[in-house]
Scaffold this motif. Structure first.
Motif, mmCIF file in Angstrom:
data_model
loop_
_atom_site.group_PDB
_atom_site.id
_atom_site.type_symbol
_atom_site.label_atom_id
_atom_site.label_comp_id
_atom_site.label_asym_id
_atom_site.label_seq_id
_atom_site.Cartn_x
_atom_site.Cartn_y
_atom_site.Cartn_z
ATOM 1 N N ASP A 11 0.864 -1.188 0.000
ATOM 2 C CA ASP A 11 0.000 0.000 0.000
ATOM 3 C C ASP A 11 0.898 1.233 0.000
ATOM 4 O OD1 ASP A 11 -2.177 -1.630 0.070
ATOM 5 O OD2 ASP A 11 -2.804 -1.109 2.115
ATOM 6 N N ASP A 13 0.887 4.342 0.900
ATOM 7 C CA ASP A 13 0.508 5.483 1.743
ATOM 8 C C ASP A 13 1.735 6.321 2.052
ATOM 9 O OD1 ASP A 13 -1.359 3.412 1.892
ATOM 10 O OD2 ASP A 13 -1.878 3.805 3.984
ATOM 11 N N HIS A 83 -5.839 2.043 -4.302
ATOM 12 C CA HIS A 83 -6.018 2.180 -2.850
ATOM 13 C C HIS A 83 -6.855 3.440 -2.606
ATOM 14 C CE1 HIS A 83 -5.290 1.350 1.288
ATOM 15 N NE2 HIS A 83 -4.296 2.187 1.488
ATOM 16 N N HIS A 87 -7.762 8.389 0.018
ATOM 17 C CA HIS A 87 -7.401 7.696 1.255
ATOM 18 C C HIS A 87 -8.224 8.147 2.457
ATOM 19 C CE1 HIS A 87 -4.508 5.751 4.188
ATOM 20 N NE2 HIS A 87 -4.576 4.854 3.237
ATOM 21 N N PRO A 123 -8.865 1.960 2.167
ATOM 22 C CA PRO A 123 -8.041 2.538 3.238
ATOM 23 C C PRO A 123 -8.522 2.029 4.604
ATOM 24 C CG PRO A 123 -8.709 4.228 1.684
ATOM 25 C CD PRO A 123 -9.450 2.967 1.298
HETATM 26 ZN ZN LIG Z 1 -3.623 2.965 3.302
#
Ligand SMILES: [Zn+2]
Length: 299
Positions: A11, A13, A83, A87, A123
């Motif tokens: 992921d 992020d 994703h 988010h 998320p």
């Molecule tokens: Zn995430």
């Protein structure tokens, strides 16, 4: 016994998106966690011969620096999935906002990278039936956001999966590739938690989960590879912990390599696309759970 299949997911992020999903202030315009995390991850996968699936937060493709790194990942043979768009937690969004997070993110990532996007992860694993229906409506082939635990089923209203991949929506072809069950462990044992708690936690997780039917999903995050963030960028000790800024990139890399070795003693690492291709060939489109491919599908 490296017969059953595992897939490696990451992921993507960055620091801003970690702060957003926790409701913390978003600090700075640049995103060193994303930059160093993805650069170090690509180097790690090159050295260890892994082709991963990268779950992109779609608004990131509008940032030229991030887009250049994502294109480099594409050149190195990694796959892409969504994703979401921005988010945020998805389970309480209004229908039109939810549709944008799910459908627009698929289109945006696909256009920016010139590939078709087949996979989705919510998320903070914030799925429920409505979110999964939206994922199916948007044309994805698979979702990977469900934990096969009683508590998760109760929170989301979804049925508890059988072992391995399954179809969570009756009459729809959307496949769910669930996270490994943590068994009696108090937290998931994916590498982020195992980096906080120690590699023993990953070993214990592998032991309790048994041989997964369907792909064993190993979920990394950029935090697992990134250089530590400077103190004024981390929103206190909690931010420092959630960005794994208490560990150096070299320490994390060594421990990720150890986890990968442990994984390879039990599983053959395949790409998600090759797993899906075998599933289609092996189980047809109306099968319930999915048969794992053999080591011959290793790629
Ligand atoms: Zn995430």
């Amino acid at each position: 016994m490296a017969g059953a299949a595992a897939v490696v997911h990451v992921d993507l992020d960055g620091a801003r998106h970690i702060s957003r999903v926790h409701g913390w202030p978003e600090r700075g315009d640049d995103d060193p966690l994303f930059d160093t995390g993805l650069r170090n991850a690509l180097e790690f996968f090159r050295a260890t011969g892994v082709r991963a699936t990268l779950f992109v937060i779609a608004e990131d493709v509008r940032d030229p620096r991030k887009l250049a790194l994502l294109r480099e990942a594409a050149r190195q043979g990694h796959e892409f999935a969504s994703h979401s768009l921005t988010h945020r937690r998805l389970d309480r969004l209004a229908p039109e906002t939810l549709r944008r997070e799910v459908a627009e993110s698929r289109a945006l990532i696909g256009e920016a990278l010139g590939v078709e996007i087949h996979g989705f992860r919510a998320p903070a694993f914030s799925v429920n039936r409505r979110v999964l229906e939206c994922v199916a409506d948007a044309g994805y082939r698979y979702d990977s956001s469900v934990f096969p635990t009683r508590r998760f089923a109760k929170r989301t209203g979804l049925s508890r999966p059988a072992r391995g991949a399954y179809r969570p929506l009756p009459g729809r072809s959307l496949l769910e590739l669930p996270m490994p069950s943590p068994g009696p462990l108090p937290l998931p044992f994916h590498p982020s938690y195992s980096l906080v708690l120690g590699t023993w936690y990953f070993r214990a997780g592998l032991r309790v989960t048994g041989a997964a039917a369907g792909p064993f999903v190993v979920l990394f995050h950029l935090t697992d590879f990134a250089d530590p963030l400077a103190g004024d960028r981390t929103n206190g000790w909690r931010g420092r912990l959630f960005t794994l800024s208490h560990l150096t990139a070299a320490e994390k890399r060594q421990r990720c390599a150890e986890m990968l070795d442990r994984l390879r003693a039990r599983y053959s690492i395949v790409t998600t696309a090759s797993w899906l291709a075998h599933h289609r060939a092996g189980a047809g489109e109306d099968g319930g759970t999915a048969a794992p491919p053999t080591a011959a599908s290793r790629s």
